[in-house]
Design an enzyme around this catalytic site. Structure first.
Site, PDB file in Angstrom:
ATOM      1  N   HIS A   1       0.837  -1.202   0.000  1.00 29.04           N
ATOM      2  CA  HIS A   1       0.000   0.000   0.000  1.00 29.04           C
ATOM      3  C   HIS A   1       0.873   1.254   0.000  1.00 29.04           C
ATOM      4  CE1 HIS A   1      -2.695  -3.159   1.149  1.00 29.04           C
ATOM      5  NE2 HIS A   1      -2.124  -3.273   2.327  1.00 29.04           N
ATOM      6  N   CYS A   2       2.083   1.132  -0.510  1.00 26.88           N
ATOM      7  CA  CYS A   2       3.062   2.241  -0.507  1.00 26.88           C
ATOM      8  C   CYS A   2       3.435   2.666   0.905  1.00 26.88           C
ATOM      9  CB  CYS A   2       2.581   3.464  -1.288  1.00 26.88           C
ATOM     10  SG  CYS A   2       2.275   3.134  -3.008  1.00 26.88           S
TER      11      CYS A   2
END
Ligand code: PMP
Length: 449
Positions: A399-400
């Site tokens: 999710h970065c």
């Protein structure tokens, strides 16, 4: 009353007729039909802004500028002069980085946190490691820890990293992985006490808040929060892709460098071969033709959200009527109550599943409306694919939020995530958690993937 008729609200969204269980809303939300139609309705008067003498250009310019007023009002910013529009949160944060770039002094530092999305870490990494050293300036980035069990930002550690050389603290408003919402008032106090000597004579650090996951579910008052910068994306707030916002304190935006240089960001008659004068705010930060229709539609998304969750017809959508603080707060309280209830329902259900581990705070009250988890024997990617086979849309990966995954020792640094929006129902949660229960029970090819 904090509730609204979610089935009636869903009627406004085309996806609701497809049977999709849209539970990847922390990535992007779905656009309601009205916004798509609004886009279409602007086409007969389609024209550039600030670049024509036609009635169409004047009309489009007026709508475009009014959109800035709506956004400023939504954030309780003093006016349109403190609003910058851009493509997304990432570009908004890069705008801060590039506009402050020339102000950093040798020996300064930036403090960020391990909860950040890469868009609030990598720009500071690149500035400190790759850009400023080439100009002979040495600026350090420091990363504050979080508690691996509760997911809460370690404020003491943050305070220990902030000193009289901390120009900026860059902190998330809500983690897109753990859901944690740092105490921004406490972070603010830390920045106020740093003693950093800013060029304007202030003695304190600046505070940039990444609001990508906070603004969609909370009424944000930038003045009450005392933030210097706030970044967020409209594609997580029901608007179509393409528009992000940077709120910046006007005095700062006035004195710092613009990010992009070119047309419209210069003052009327302000360019000679010898000297360039920049435009007044906010247009100093609007170089080149902006996403005109996107900005107009995005601001109207805020008005539509108020209408959709109001107990009786509110009529803000399609108008320029000022939205009062109380109206905004009531609307966002309803959004928050609804999405919190869904998150609580999901947490209760998944806690019953053997081998499933939820990361982050125990209680839905302490989270943005999302849950990230791992299931023993399953790679998050395989799990997400298996959910998709059952019609449930999730997201697997880091999710970065790579630093936070690493801090938890996850290898690979990945998790599976369900995230909820205003149009989700208890039925969606039950479908998603039911699918998880079924997958966990069947233990399909354990350890595979
Ligand atoms: N910060 C956070 C907390 C986010 O959740 C996201 C989107 N996942 C971003 C920043 C980046 O947003 P965008 O892709 O719109 O730039």
């Amino acid at each position: 009353m904090n509730t609204f008729d979610v089935q009636r609200l869903r009627w406004h969204f085309d996806f609701a007729r497809t049977g999709r269980v849209v539970t990847n809303n922390a990535a992007s939300t779905q656009p309601p039909r009205e916004l798509v139609e609004l886009y279409r309705s602007l086409i007969p008067w389609y024209e550039n802004v600030h670049r024509g003498q036609s009635a169409a250009s004047r009309y489009t310019t007026e709508l475009f500028e009014l959109a800035y007023d709506t956004i400023a009002g939504w954030l309780n910013a003093p006016g349109r002069g403190s609003i910058v529009t851009c493509r997304n949160t990432t570009e908004a944060i890069n705008t801060v980085m590039y506009s402050l770039l020339t102000e950093f002094r040798d020996g300064d530092n930036v403090v960020t946190t391990a909860l950040e999305h890469n868009s609030n870490f990598v720009p500071w990494y690149a500035m400190c490691r790759e850009i400023l050293p080439r100009f002979g300036r040495h600026v350090e980035y420091r990363v504050a820890r979080f508690d691996p069990v509760t997911g809460q930002l370690d404020l003491e550690h943050l305070a220990s990293l902030v000193d009289a050389r901390t120009k900026l603290v860059a902190c998330t408003g809500a983690s897109n992985f753990l859901g944690t919402r740092p105490d921004l008032a406490a972070v603010r106090r830390i920045t106020l006490a740093s003693g950093y000597r800013q060029p304007d004579g202030d003695h304190r650090s600046l505070l940039l808040v990444d609001g990508a996951q906070l603004v969609p579910t909370a009424a944000i008052d930038v003045r009450a929060l005392g933030v210097d910068y706030l970044a967020f994306s409209f594609h997580k707030l029901m608007a179509p892709f393409g528009v992000g916002v940077l709120y910046g304190r006007e005095e700062l935006l006035n004195t710092t460098r613009p990010f992009l240089y070119g047309g419209d960001m210069v003052a009327e008659q302000g360019v000679t071969a010898e000297h360039v004068r920049y435009n007044r705010l906010p247009w100093k930060y609007a170089a080149g033709t902006p996403n005109i229709l996107g900005v107009i539609v995005s601001a109207q998304a805020l008005r539509l959200l108020v209408d959709l969750v109001a107990p009786e017809p509110a009529g803000y959508f399609g108008t320029g009527r000022p939205l009062g603080r109380a109206t905004i707060e009531r609307a966002m309280d309803r959004v928050a109550a609804h999405t919190r209830a869904l998150t609580g329902r999901a947490l209760d259900a998944v806690r019953e599943i053997d081998g499933l581990k939820v990361f982050g705070p125990e209680s839905a009250a302490d989270r943005a409306p999302l849950i990230s988890f791992g299931l023993s024997g399953w790679s998050p990617m395989r799990l997400a694919e298996e959910l998709d086979r059952r019609g449930v849309e999730s997201r697997a990966g880091c999710h970065c939020a790579t630093l936070a995954h690493r801090a938890l020792g996850l290898d690979p640094p990945a998790s599976c995530r369900l995230s909820f929006a205003v149009y989700n129902t208890a039925g969606d949660v039950d479908r998603a958690t039911g699918a998880l229960r079924e997958i966990a029970a069947r233990r399909l090819s354990p350890a595979a993937g």
